[in-house]
Scaffold this active site. Structure first.
Site, PDB file in Angstrom:
ATOM      1  N   HIS A 118       9.799  38.984   7.446  1.00 54.36           N
ATOM      2  CA  HIS A 118      11.250  39.209   7.429  1.00 54.36           C
ATOM      3  C   HIS A 118      11.852  38.720   8.739  1.00 54.36           C
ATOM      4  O   HIS A 118      11.296  38.969   9.802  1.00 54.36           O
ATOM      5  CB  HIS A 118      11.551  40.702   7.259  1.00 54.36           C
ATOM      6  CG  HIS A 118      13.010  41.026   7.334  1.00 54.36           C
ATOM      7  ND1 HIS A 118      13.869  40.794   6.284  1.00 54.36           N
ATOM      8  CD2 HIS A 118      13.758  41.535   8.346  1.00 54.36           C
ATOM      9  CE1 HIS A 118      15.091  41.170   6.632  1.00 54.36           C
ATOM     10  NE2 HIS A 118      15.047  41.617   7.887  1.00 54.36           N
ATOM     11  N   GLY A 121      21.068   9.991 -17.451  1.00 57.51           N
ATOM     12  CA  GLY A 121      19.841  10.776 -17.430  1.00 57.51           C
ATOM     13  C   GLY A 121      19.917  11.868 -16.388  1.00 57.51           C
ATOM     14  O   GLY A 121      20.381  11.637 -15.266  1.00 57.51           O
ATOM     15  N   ILE A 166      15.107  12.610 -11.077  1.00 58.35           N
ATOM     16  CA  ILE A 166      15.594  11.406 -10.395  1.00 58.35           C
ATOM     17  C   ILE A 166      17.104  11.291 -10.532  1.00 58.35           C
ATOM     18  O   ILE A 166      17.823  11.036  -9.560  1.00 58.35           O
ATOM     19  CB  ILE A 166      14.892  10.148 -10.938  1.00 58.35           C
ATOM     20  CG1 ILE A 166      13.414  10.157 -10.547  1.00 58.35           C
ATOM     21  CG2 ILE A 166      15.564   8.878 -10.407  1.00 58.35           C
ATOM     22  CD1 ILE A 166      12.599   9.034 -11.157  1.00 58.35           C
ATOM     23  N   ILE A 211      16.380   7.128 -17.102  1.00 57.43           N
ATOM     24  CA  ILE A 211      16.025   7.632 -18.440  1.00 57.43           C
ATOM     25  C   ILE A 211      14.519   7.672 -18.680  1.00 57.43           C
ATOM     26  O   ILE A 211      14.070   7.711 -19.821  1.00 57.43           O
ATOM     27  CB  ILE A 211      16.700   6.792 -19.537  1.00 57.43           C
ATOM     28  CG1 ILE A 211      16.321   5.316 -19.407  1.00 57.43           C
ATOM     29  CG2 ILE A 211      18.211   6.959 -19.483  1.00 57.43           C
ATOM     30  CD1 ILE A 211      16.778   4.458 -20.565  1.00 57.43           C
ATOM     31  N   LEU A 216       0.837  -1.198   0.000  1.00 57.75           N
ATOM     32  CA  LEU A 216       0.000   0.000   0.000  1.00 57.75           C
ATOM     33  C   LEU A 216       0.872   1.249   0.000  1.00 57.75           C
ATOM     34  O   LEU A 216       1.872   1.334   0.707  1.00 57.75           O
ATOM     35  CB  LEU A 216      -0.906   0.008   1.227  1.00 57.75           C
ATOM     36  CG  LEU A 216      -2.106  -0.952   1.209  1.00 57.75           C
ATOM     37  CD1 LEU A 216      -2.793  -0.958   2.571  1.00 57.75           C
ATOM     38  CD2 LEU A 216      -3.090  -0.579   0.119  1.00 57.75           C
ATOM     39  N   GLY A 217       0.471   2.217  -0.804  1.00 53.54           N
ATOM     40  CA  GLY A 217       1.250   3.438  -0.950  1.00 53.54           C
ATOM     41  C   GLY A 217       1.990   3.500  -2.263  1.00 53.54           C
ATOM     42  O   GLY A 217       2.449   4.565  -2.678  1.00 53.54           O
TER      43      GLY A 217
END
Length: 464
Positions: free
Chosen positions: A443, A179, A183, A269, A38-39
């Site tokens: 700020h 690539g 990622i 890639i 799950l997930g």
């Protein structure tokens, strides 16, 4: 008789499980089918555990540069096994959280391999057992997987995908990252900060090719400064794994090819959608280059069949999948959701420094025929960035000169993946430069650079 539900969702990634929860909130009976954990990939093998790794490398970087902060650290070191263990624990904690959410929302979970067998029907196979499920509507949320090189498939030993790179058996010494999308750059950043000698090879003219050109150029300088070798406009012709490393044959911009040795290689890639063998062909669901074709609400060409997330195409992002899930479920429920607008989806790269963006790049805006107002504010002009010791980077905003519409925002620097949401909200609310200029920014904060960039687009920057 098969179990019957209002909605069945095939896949439990950030698209699938969010769709299940929203459907339950709307009073539907819901089931979700998951073949692994799950997930989905994001939670277990992508978004979350990689950020745990990157947090470790960030802290290690500060440890090895403690002197810049007036501190001293003797013999900074790390235990790779413990680094990976922490990442896996984070993933495990969130996986348990999703299980809890399914139980809380009374979502029935079927473990196994799901397949559409007929309109409104699925089968779930687990071992030698098959369960049939029936539903008024089905959402396909099967995600995607890493794309292999056609001439060198990942072996988990010397040639890795992102999954292997997250649980390395050893620390690479000389790492080739193939690539330079998000990622690839994230793993290059992680392994470089942990001490590996890293080379990125990219066939396109610049790294992070979907980002604004100024961001790409800046990131190339910063990564090079960090010790990462970058080869753009370079082709990889061969990759051969051996017992002591990999040999890569790379062709440079001059057209000359040469062999180079590395200890390991990561292939980043792109992805392949998980649309095979799930019954799409039998039902006549239309696909394009493997991705399921949908409208802006997730509808396919087959009534009752919907699709969301990576399986539907770019951008391949978890938050896009989650939002698509909500939109699709609300459309199923007969509500009137806003159609999906991919132009308002932020993109984030969690390298050091970070990169974040939303909307059009300057080049794309000009190609579209806009007359522009462009503001750019350097982080060196921001007091909080200087105090943090992270003053590298800038914020760039692109406006339509005629209407004041915020066409795009592009950021590189400390914590910009958190800051970008301000611009995303501005675009969603259709704010112009006037509202952004009149907004008060606290700020000292990094967000003041966002305000200054907007002011700068109209010749009103106060600190630069």
């Amino acid at each position: 008789m098969p179990d019957t539900f209002d909605l069945v969702i095939l896949g439990s990634g950030p698209g699938g499980y969010i769709a299940a929860i929203r459907a339950a909130q709307l009073g539907m009976s819901v089931a979700i089918v998951e073949r692994e954990r799950l997930g989905g990939i994001c939670l277990n093998w992508g978004c979350i555990p990689t950020k745990a790794l990157l947090r470790t490398s960030e802290i290690y970087h500060y440890m090895t540069h403690a002197d810049a902060y007036g501190l001293s650290v003797e013999r900074a070191s790390f235990d790779l096994g413990k680094v990976v263990e922490r990442s896996r624990k984070v993933a495990g904690q969130l996986n348990a959280g999703v299980k809890g959410l399914m139980k809380k929302n009374k979502v029935k979970v079927f473990e196994g391999v799901g397949k559409l067998t007929a309109p409104g029907r699925l089968s779930v196979a687990q071992g030698d057992k098959t369960t049939d499920i029936q539903a008024k509507n089905i959402i396909v949320a099967t995600g995607a997987r890493a794309r292999d090189l056609p001439f060198a498939k990942a072996d988990g030993e010397r040639i890795w995908t992102y999954r292997h790179a997250m649980t390395p058996p050893v620390m690479p010494t000389e790492l080739l990252v193939i690539g330079s999308g998000a990622i690839g750059v994230e793993f290059a950043s992680f392994y470089s900060d942990m001490g590996a000698k890293v080379t990125i090879v990219e066939m396109l003219p610049r790294i992070l090719p979907v980002e604004d050109e100024e961001v790409s150029a800046f990131m190339e300088k910063q990564l090079t400064k960090a010790g990462i070798a970058i080869r753009t406009g370079a082709g990889l012709e061969a990759l051969t794994a051996g017992p002591d490393g990999v040999t890569a044959r790379m062709k440079g911009k001059d057209g000359q090819a040469a062999d180079e040795k590395f200890s390991h290689a990561i292939v980043a890639i792109g992805i392949v959608p998980n649309t095979e063998e799930i019954g799409l062909e039998a039902l006549g669901v239309e696909t394009e280059r493997g991705h399921i074709k949908t409208d802006a609400y997730g509808r396919t060409n087959v009534p009752g069949v919907w699709a969301i997330g990576d399986v539907t195409g770019a951008p391949w992002l978890a938050h896009k999948a989650s939002h698509e899930g909500v939109v699709a479920v609300e459309a199923i429920a007969g509500l009137d959701p806003h159609p999906m607008n991919t132009a308002n989806i932020p993109g984030c790269t969690y390298s050091r420094p970070q990169v974040a963006s939303v909307g059009m790049t300057e080049a794309k805006a000009r190609e579209a025929g806009y007359e522009l107002k462009v503001g750019k504010f350097p982080m060196i002009g921001n007091g909080k960035a200087i105090a943090l010791g992270e003053a590298e980077g800038f914020v760039k905003t692109v406006f339509d000169a005629k209407s004041g519409e915020l066409l795009g925002a592009h950021m590189v620097g400390a914590e910009v993946t958190e800051l970008i949401q301000g611009y995303v909200i501005a675009r969603q609310l259709e704010s112009t430069e006037a509202e952004l200029m009149e907004t008060v920014f606290a700020h000292p904060t990094l967000s003041e650079a966002m305000h200054e960039s907007v002011l700068g687009a109209y010749g009103r920057a106060l600190h630069f």
